[in-house]
Design a protein around this motif. Structure first.
Motif, PDB file in Angstrom:
ATOM      1  N   ILE A  17       0.837  -1.205   0.000  1.00 50.40           N
ATOM      2  CA  ILE A  17       0.000   0.000   0.000  1.00 50.40           C
ATOM      3  C   ILE A  17       0.868   1.251   0.000  1.00 50.40           C
ATOM      4  N   ILE A  18       1.901   1.266   0.814  1.00 44.32           N
ATOM      5  CA  ILE A  18       2.812   2.414   0.849  1.00 44.32           C
ATOM      6  C   ILE A  18       3.481   2.599  -0.507  1.00 44.32           C
ATOM      7  N   SER A  19       3.901   1.506  -1.106  1.00 42.99           N
ATOM      8  CA  SER A  19       4.525   1.561  -2.424  1.00 42.99           C
ATOM      9  C   SER A  19       3.550   2.090  -3.471  1.00 42.99           C
ATOM     10  N   THR A  43      -6.353   4.962  -0.678  1.00 48.01           N
ATOM     11  CA  THR A  43      -7.073   6.218  -0.923  1.00 48.01           C
ATOM     12  C   THR A  43      -6.763   7.244   0.160  1.00 48.01           C
ATOM     13  N   VAL A  44      -6.841   6.825   1.407  1.00 48.48           N
ATOM     14  CA  VAL A  44      -6.545   7.740   2.513  1.00 48.48           C
ATOM     15  C   VAL A  44      -5.100   8.229   2.437  1.00 48.48           C
ATOM     16  N   GLY A  45      -4.170   7.317   2.169  1.00 45.60           N
ATOM     17  CA  GLY A  45      -2.764   7.702   2.065  1.00 45.60           C
ATOM     18  C   GLY A  45      -2.520   8.692   0.941  1.00 45.60           C
ATOM     19  N   THR A  46      -3.142   8.459  -0.197  1.00 44.84           N
ATOM     20  CA  THR A  46      -2.977   9.359  -1.333  1.00 44.84           C
ATOM     21  C   THR A  46      -3.572  10.733  -1.040  1.00 44.84           C
ATOM     22  N   ILE A  47      -4.716  10.764  -0.397  1.00 43.17           N
ATOM     23  CA  ILE A  47      -5.338  12.039  -0.023  1.00 43.17           C
ATOM     24  C   ILE A  47      -4.441  12.810   0.938  1.00 43.17           C
ATOM     25  N   LEU A  48      -3.880  12.119   1.934  1.00 42.54           N
ATOM     26  CA  LEU A  48      -3.008  12.795   2.899  1.00 42.54           C
ATOM     27  C   LEU A  48      -1.754  13.367   2.232  1.00 42.54           C
ATOM     28  N   VAL A  49      -1.140  12.581   1.374  1.00 46.26           N
ATOM     29  CA  VAL A  49       0.077  13.059   0.681  1.00 46.26           C
ATOM     30  C   VAL A  49      -0.267  14.226  -0.228  1.00 46.26           C
ATOM     31  N   TRP A  53      -6.501  -2.531   0.863  1.00 44.95           N
ATOM     32  CA  TRP A  53      -5.656  -1.890  -0.161  1.00 44.95           C
ATOM     33  C   TRP A  53      -6.309  -0.595  -0.661  1.00 44.95           C
ATOM     34  N   SER A  54      -7.550  -0.687  -1.072  1.00 41.76           N
ATOM     35  CA  SER A  54      -8.202   0.483  -1.661  1.00 41.76           C
ATOM     36  C   SER A  54      -8.486   1.550  -0.608  1.00 41.76           C
ATOM     37  N   GLY A  55      -8.911   1.140   0.572  1.00 41.59           N
ATOM     38  CA  GLY A  55      -9.210   2.108   1.624  1.00 41.59           C
ATOM     39  C   GLY A  55      -7.986   2.855   2.112  1.00 41.59           C
ATOM     40  N   LEU A  56      -6.960   2.106   2.518  1.00 42.45           N
ATOM     41  CA  LEU A  56      -5.745   2.754   3.023  1.00 42.45           C
ATOM     42  C   LEU A  56      -4.992   3.472   1.907  1.00 42.45           C
TER      43      LEU A  56
END
Length: 82
Positions: free
Chosen positions: A11-13, A68-74, A63-66
């Motif tokens: 997910i981070i990748s 999406t949240v990770g992309t929004i935060l970045v 995968w999709s939830g985290l």
């Protein structure tokens, strides 16, 4: 537990690769384009390995939830997107 860790790294990748997608400017910038290709490669490889122990539906939901949240935060932090 190893599968969960691999899923989190995947997910981070994927988040890194997605952010590089924006920076690649349509694959016209070399470094972000390489980060994008390598990042998605790592993400899908690790996701595939994690599926050996985690059911597909659960893994994909996480995968999709985290992701999406990770992309929004970045995007919010790097590009001040709302």
């Amino acid at each position: 537990m190893k599968s969960v860790l691999l899923l989190l790294i995947a997910i981070i990748s994927e988040v890194i690769a997605t952010c590089a997608l924006k920076e690649s400017a349509g694959f016209t910038r070399l470094l972000p384009s390489l980060i994008l290709i390598i990042g998605y490669g790592i993400a899908f490889y690790l996701f595939t390995i994690s599926l050996e122990q985690i059911p597909l539906g659960i893994a994909y939901a996480v995968w999709s939830g985290l992701g999406t949240v990770g992309t929004i935060l970045v995007a919010n932090l790097l590009w001040d997107e709302k």
